[in-house]
Structure formats: structure tokens, C-alpha cells
Design a protein around this motif. Structure first.
Motif, PDB file in Angstrom:
ATOM      1  N   ARG A   1      10.819   9.109  11.452  1.00 50.00           N
ATOM      2  CA  ARG A   1      10.851   8.241  10.392  1.00 50.00           C
ATOM      3  C   ARG A   1      11.463   8.796   9.244  1.00 50.00           C
ATOM      4  NH1 ARG A   1       4.323   8.537   9.759  1.00 50.00           N
ATOM      5  NH2 ARG A   1       4.832  10.682   9.956  1.00 50.00           N
TER       6      ARG A   1
ATOM      7  N   THR B   1      -2.131   7.215   3.221  1.00 52.39           N
ATOM      8  CA  THR B   1      -1.450   6.854   4.352  1.00 52.39           C
ATOM      9  C   THR B   1       0.032   7.052   3.764  1.00 52.39           C
ATOM     10  OG1 THR B   1      -1.385   4.762   3.296  1.00 52.39           O
ATOM     11  CG2 THR B   1      -2.952   4.978   5.083  1.00 52.39           C
ATOM     12  N   VAL B   2       0.822   7.330   4.482  1.00 52.84           N
ATOM     13  CA  VAL B   2       2.355   7.530   4.217  1.00 52.84           C
ATOM     14  C   VAL B   2       3.032   6.354   3.385  1.00 52.84           C
ATOM     15  CG1 VAL B   2       4.881   7.452   5.108  1.00 52.84           C
ATOM     16  CG2 VAL B   2       2.992   8.898   6.074  1.00 52.84           C
ATOM     17  N   ALA B   3       2.470   4.879   3.844  1.00 54.04           N
ATOM     18  CA  ALA B   3       2.986   3.737   2.987  1.00 54.04           C
ATOM     19  C   ALA B   3       2.536   3.657   1.555  1.00 54.04           C
ATOM     20  CB  ALA B   3       2.277   2.538   3.718  1.00 54.04           C
ATOM     21  N   THR B   4       1.255   4.231   1.412  1.00 59.27           N
ATOM     22  CA  THR B   4       0.726   4.262  -0.108  1.00 59.27           C
ATOM     23  C   THR B   4       1.383   5.567  -0.754  1.00 59.27           C
ATOM     24  OG1 THR B   4      -1.268   3.527   0.691  1.00 59.27           O
ATOM     25  CG2 THR B   4      -1.311   4.807  -1.461  1.00 59.27           C
TER      26      THR B   4
ATOM     27  N   LEU C   1      12.005   9.238   5.448  1.00 59.17           N
ATOM     28  CA  LEU C   1      10.952   9.353   4.208  1.00 59.17           C
ATOM     29  C   LEU C   1      11.494  10.042   3.073  1.00 59.17           C
ATOM     30  CD1 LEU C   1       7.672  10.515   6.458  1.00 59.17           C
ATOM     31  CD2 LEU C   1       8.284   8.238   5.862  1.00 59.17           C
TER      32      LEU C   1
ATOM     33  N   LYS D   1       4.480   6.926  -0.593  1.00 60.94           N
ATOM     34  CA  LYS D   1       6.048   6.713  -0.760  1.00 60.94           C
ATOM     35  C   LYS D   1       6.030   6.153  -2.254  1.00 60.94           C
ATOM     36  CE  LYS D   1       7.864   5.262   3.668  1.00 60.94           C
ATOM     37  NZ  LYS D   1       8.520   4.241   4.555  1.00 60.94           N
TER      38      LYS D   1
END
Length: 346
Positions: free
Chosen positions: A17, A45-48, A19, A50
Motif C-alpha cells: 500500500r 482505520t487507515v482510510a480515516t 501511504l 489518511k
């Protein structure tokens, strides 16, 4: 064991990924970025993360800048990420590193553990990813990968010790940080909790659970107990377009964050009745009950809240309270539990 790590590193070099806090394979990352991202990623979560990571590094591009910022500003920008003790410890840790370590994180895992908000996992992650040290990193994704790889039969949390020992066996001396991140990515992208993509896994041939077909049984967890429900009433008090907010105590749940004055959040079968309100309301006045109820789930309990509203003609001076324009309420940095109440009213 060496073969497992090499297969995984080869996979990471092409399939990882991308990031914002990561460095290219074979290089060490910015220690400030690694630390900041790891603290944010706890229970999130990773999505949050970022968007929050990019916001924080834009506001405070260096650790020294973050340390110099008022803690109230850090808490405000953290709003929505939850687990607010992380934000307080983040600011505290930045100040310790800035003053006691000349703004540079120590590379030693044991020294890292002594810093505010840094436990075993985060210390190992910083040591390996930011400094290239050989450290055994075990997060939730790695826990799942290793428990399946070895079909570890113990239930969590008792399984944590054998999982870490098994991770230690396959952690290489060279590129230990890349290996840790490869394991994280494998768990996030391939070895997922449900329907793992075993045919795409670079270490499938070594996996005991893949051979028996019971991958989803690991890691073994005991059934969760139902969360208790707590109930409260929150007070929405207006004056000339301003809303009264409370600055919560620094210690405890949502410490230091703004919110609505409320009755205590306690487990009970019904909501606090009108005769209970005066003891906790910011002022003695006639309150009007809103019919709808807001719900919010914390780690250990579920909160249901009724809201009562009122308007005053004088701007009251309330202990631990402050007035804020209702039209810009979203700028104050309310925790999600209170943002839900705002949406209900507005």
C-alpha cells in the motif's frame, strides 16, 4: 523462516500500500511521521487516518511545531478520531521528545516505551520502521496472519504471547521495518478476517490454516459479551444565537474536549426524569424535551441520549462552560458523540 520473510518482502516491493507516512522499500521513514501515524492508527482505520495525518502534518510539519501548539488546538483537530487520551498523550510525548531528546525520537525500543502514549507495539513499530532496528511488531493484522500461519489454538488474549514468539521467529534482521509493514499489508489486503484471498498470498504454502481450510477460525476469540447501555440527558442552552458548551475535565472519557452539559452517563433502564435534571443542568429553567434519541457506541458501552432545549435572555457565566456561535458549531472540534446531538437539533 528466512524463506517466509523473503517471499513476503518480494511481495511487498511490488504490491504494498502507498501511504503518506511511508518511505520507499529499503529505506527508513521519518520518525515523526511513523510515530504520528501509529498513534492515529490505534483503533482507527487507515482510510480515516489518511486525512487526519495530512491535516496534522500540514498544520504542524515538525514534532517541535506540534509540541509548541496549545493542547486545546490539538484536541480540536483530533475531534472525530476518538480515544482522546491518545491526543493528550500525543501532545505530551511531543513535548518530552522536544525538550529531553532535542526533537529526535530515540531509536532504542526500551527508551521509546518510556515515552507518553507509547506501548510495546508502537515502540517496536517506530524502532523498526523509522530506525531499521530489528524489533518484533505485532498489530491486529499481524496477529491474524501469524495465528493462521501456525494455527495457534489459544484464545485471545492468551494467544498474544505465542503469536509474538512465532512472529519473532520469522522477523529478519535486515529490512525489519519493511517486513513489519509487509505483514500489516498482507493482513489488510489478503489475509482478511472474512474470505481471505489465499490464492494470492505469497506465503500460502507455509500456512497451516490454509492447508486445513479453517482460516477464518483464527485468531481464536471467545464470544463477545453484549455491551451495556447507558442513558443520559444532555442540555442544549441557547442565548442570542450562541450555544453553551462544557469543557470536560482533562482526565476521563473525552477528557479536555468540548461537549454539552449532561447528566451522568450511567447504566439504567430508563432516561433521567425531570426531577433529576436540576442537579446536573447548567441552570434552573424550564427545559423542553426533544422526542428523538441519539445513540453512540464506545468501546465498553452504548450510550443513548435524550436532549432538552431552552433559551435564556441573559448570558450566564457557568463554571467550566463557554458560549460558542451555533452557526459555527462544527468548528469547535466536538467529539462524534456530541456531533450526533448537534445534527439532531440543527
Amino acid at each position: 523462516m528466512q524463506e517466509i520473510s523473503q517471499h513476503l518482502l518480494n511481495w511487498y516491493d511490488t504490491e504494498r500500500r502507498h501511504l503518506p507516512w511511508r518511505a520507499a522499500p529499503g529505506t527508513t521513514a521519518n520518525s515523526y511521521h511513523v510515530w504520528l501515524s501509529e498513534i492515529m492508527l490505534q483503533q482507527t482505520t487507515v482510510a480515516t487516518v489518511k486525512a487526519y495525518f495530512e491535516k496534522f502534518t500540514k498544520l504542524w510539519p515538525t514534532l517541535e511545531a506540534l509540541a509548541a501548539a496549545p493542547v486545546e488546538e490539538v484536541l480540536k483537530e483530533w475531534a472525530g478520531l476518538g480515544y482522546y487520551a491518545r491526543a493528550r498523550n500525543l501532545h505530551k510525548c511531543a513535548n518530552v521528545v522536544a525538550t529531553e531528546f532535542a526533537g529526535e525520537f530515540p531509536a532504542d525500543e526500551n527508551t521509546l516505551r518510556k515515552l507518553p502514549g507509547i506501548g510495546d507495539y508502537t515502540a517496536a513499530a517506530i524502532a523498526s520502521i523509522a530506525f531499521g532496528q530489528r524489533a518484533v511488531v505485532v498489530d491486529g493484522n499481524i496477529e491474524r496472519v501469524v495465528s493462521r500461519l501456525n494455527r495457534i489454538e489459544a484464545f485471545l488474549p492468551q494467544a498474544k504471547k505465542p503469536i509474538k514468539a512465532a512472529t519473532d521467529l520469522i522477523t529478519p534482521t535486515e529490512r525489519a521495518g519493511d517486513f513489519a509493514q509487509a505483514m500489516m499489508d498482507l493482513g489488510a489486503m489478503i489475509c482478511t478476517p472474512k474470505s481471505p484471498k489465499c490464492l494470492l498470498c505469497p506465503i500460502q504454502k507455509f500456512c497451516s490454516a490454509a492447508k486445513t481450510g479453517d482460516m477464518e477460525a483464527y485468531p481464536r476469540k471467545k464470544p463477545k459479551k453484549a455491551l451495556p447501555t447507558r442513558r443520559a440527558v444532555s442540555f442544549w442552552l441557547m442565548y442570542n444565537g450562541d450555544i453553551l458548551l462544557e469543557r470536560r475535565p482533562n482526565k476521563g472519557l473525552l477528557g479536555g474536549m468540548p461537549g454539552l452539559f449532561s447528566t451522568p452517563w450511567v447504566e439504567r433502564n430508563n432516561f433521567p426524569q425531570p426531577d433529576e435534571w436540576p442537579e446536573h443542568s447548567p441552570t434552573t429553567i424550564e427545559w423542553n424535551l426533544i422526542e428523538d434519541v441519539t445513540t453512540h457506541t464506545f468501546t465498553h458501552f452504548r450510550l443513548e441520549t435524550q436532549i432538552v432545549v431552552a433559551t435564556v435572555s441573559d448570558k450566564l457565566n457557568i463554571e467550566n462552560g463557554f458560549w460558542h456561535p451555533a452557526k459555527s458549531i462544527n468548528s469547535v472540534g466536538l467529539p462524534t458523540v456530541f456531533s450526533k446531538m448537534v445534527k439532531l437539533i440543527t
